[in-house]
Design a protein around this motif. Structure first.
Motif, PDB file in Angstrom:
ATOM      1  N   ASP A  80       6.724  -7.056   4.992  1.00  0.00           N
ATOM      2  CA  ASP A  80       6.869  -6.002   3.989  1.00  0.00           C
ATOM      3  C   ASP A  80       8.058  -5.128   4.368  1.00  0.00           C
ATOM      4  O   ASP A  80       8.286  -4.843   5.555  1.00  0.00           O
ATOM      5  N   GLU A 140       5.152   1.722  -3.602  1.00  0.00           N
ATOM      6  CA  GLU A 140       4.429   2.060  -2.361  1.00  0.00           C
ATOM      7  C   GLU A 140       3.373   3.107  -2.681  1.00  0.00           C
ATOM      8  O   GLU A 140       3.629   4.053  -3.422  1.00  0.00           O
ATOM      9  N   LEU A 197      10.715  -1.665   2.711  1.00  0.00           N
ATOM     10  CA  LEU A 197      10.986  -0.690   1.671  1.00  0.00           C
ATOM     11  C   LEU A 197      12.335  -0.998   1.036  1.00  0.00           C
ATOM     12  O   LEU A 197      13.347  -1.090   1.737  1.00  0.00           O
ATOM     13  N   LYS A 201       8.870  -1.162  -2.858  1.00  0.00           N
ATOM     14  CA  LYS A 201       8.370  -1.899  -1.703  1.00  0.00           C
ATOM     15  C   LYS A 201       8.297  -3.373  -2.075  1.00  0.00           C
ATOM     16  O   LYS A 201       8.056  -3.720  -3.238  1.00  0.00           O
TER      17      LYS A 201
END
Length: 354
Positions: free
Chosen positions: A317, A349, A319, A269
């Motif tokens: 943010d 994460e 992934l 992340k």
């Protein structure tokens, strides 16, 4: 006072003594991060002279000397262990401390008055890390923390989601039926509005949930309760009358772990902050880079840039791993499209703590 009342006062005094010694040890650990050597004989002798000057009445100088030497021995032992100090905003028992305890067993929670003090403590090397809330599932973004993230050079190295399960706390042996007023942080009172109304309890604001618990334990007002965390009940010797009194059980706060250095472990992340040119479609062009590379965004927040009135920064943010070529190419494209761009950190994460 009768014997029972005197013993109660003694118990309260003993609790305050332990808390003050613990507070002293926290300051000792912070000082240890800033000095090169642990032993400072001149400083110790100076403090002892000051304490002996206060030895009056029933307190013998020999007792002061013995007590102080014991405290010094424990202080040095703590400094030699090189413990990880992690700052949080609020009093002991705040949700930030619970986040630290849930994140790792080897971290020492250190209370700070303001969020800014957490960041400053990490920056100035008094603290190894800081734990700060960035968003709540009901109340949204923690604006003060987001504003600091726009300007800070510190790195995000981890995250944790903590369920906020507000509890009604009273003095030991207190009768729930006698409660008339309830103190807590305004946000906590708002989250428990239905419970308070249903039970005809008057809400009164306090600067901090854990601070309210500490105040109740020290001042012991009658007909009074507080709303705070279970850990606050444990720390301040209060009874939990009722748990999970919030109006919405799906209440979580996401905390970020900040450090001077990047995460030592690979993360999936990333958090970054950027600004765009002041023209139509500028933000869309940035977001389109993520879309065309099939990168999943998990959060985007806009905040005014205080040093540049009228301009906005975006906290985002997503992934993705730092060693993924697709991610690196996307970030390079965004860097070219934005006048201000900074990666706050890649980190693992975290699932929600249940």
């Amino acid at each position: 006072m009768n014997l029972g009342e005197i013993r109660e006062k003694i118990d309260q005094t003993d609790m305050q003594l332990v808390k003050l010694i613990n507070q002293r040890m926290e300051y000792v650990l912070r000082a240890g991060k800033l000095k090169e050597v642990i032993l400072d004989k001149a400083r110790e002798e100076q403090v002892l002279r000051q304490l002996l000057a206060q030895a009056r009445g029933l307190i013998r100088p020999e007792f002061i000397t013995t007590l102080y030497e014991s405290i010094l021995t424990e202080s040095k032992a703590l400094q030699e262990r090189n413990l990880k100090l992690v700052g949080f905003q609020g009093e002991h028992g705040a949700w930030g401390e619970l986040a630290i305890r849930s994140y790792a067993d080897d971290m020492i929670p250190i209370p700070c008055v303001e969020f800014a003090h957490v960041f400053e403590g990490v920056r100035d090397r008094e603290l190894d890390m800081g734990m700060v809330p960035v968003e709540n599932s009901l109340e949204g973004a923690v604006t003060e923390v987001n504003d600091i993230l726009v300007d800070t050079d510190l790195k995000i190295i981890g995250e944790i989601r903590i369920p906020v399960r507000q509890c009604l706390l009273v003095l030991p042996g207190g009768d729930y039926r006698d409660i008339k007023v309830v103190y807590s942080h305004p946000q906590a009172l708002a989250q428990c509005r239905s419970f308070l109304s249903r039970n005809k309890l008057e809400p009164r604001p306090f600067y901090d949930t854990a601070g309210a618990a500490r105040w109740l334990a020290q001042e012991r007002p009658s007909s009074t309760a507080v709303i705070a965390s279970p850990i606050a009940a444990e720390l301040y010797g209060l009874d939990i009358v009722k748990e999970d009194i919030g109006d919405n059980t799906d209440n979580f706060t996401r905390f970020l772990l900040i450090s001077r250095n990047s995460s030592p472990v690979a993360g999936n992340k990333c958090s970054l902050v950027f600004s765009t040119e002041h023209r139509a479609g500028a933000l869309f062009e940035v977001l389109h880079v993520f879309a065309e590379n099939e990168i999943n965004l998990t959060r985007i927040e806009s905040r005014p840039i205080r040093r540049n009135p009228g301009a906005y920064a975006f906290l985002l943010d997503f992934l993705g791993r730092e060693d993924d070529p697709v991610v690196q190419q996307a970030l390079e494209k965004i860097r070219e499209k934005t006048p201000f761009f900074r990666i706050l950190g890649f980190y693992p994460e975290s699932p929600t703590v249940r």
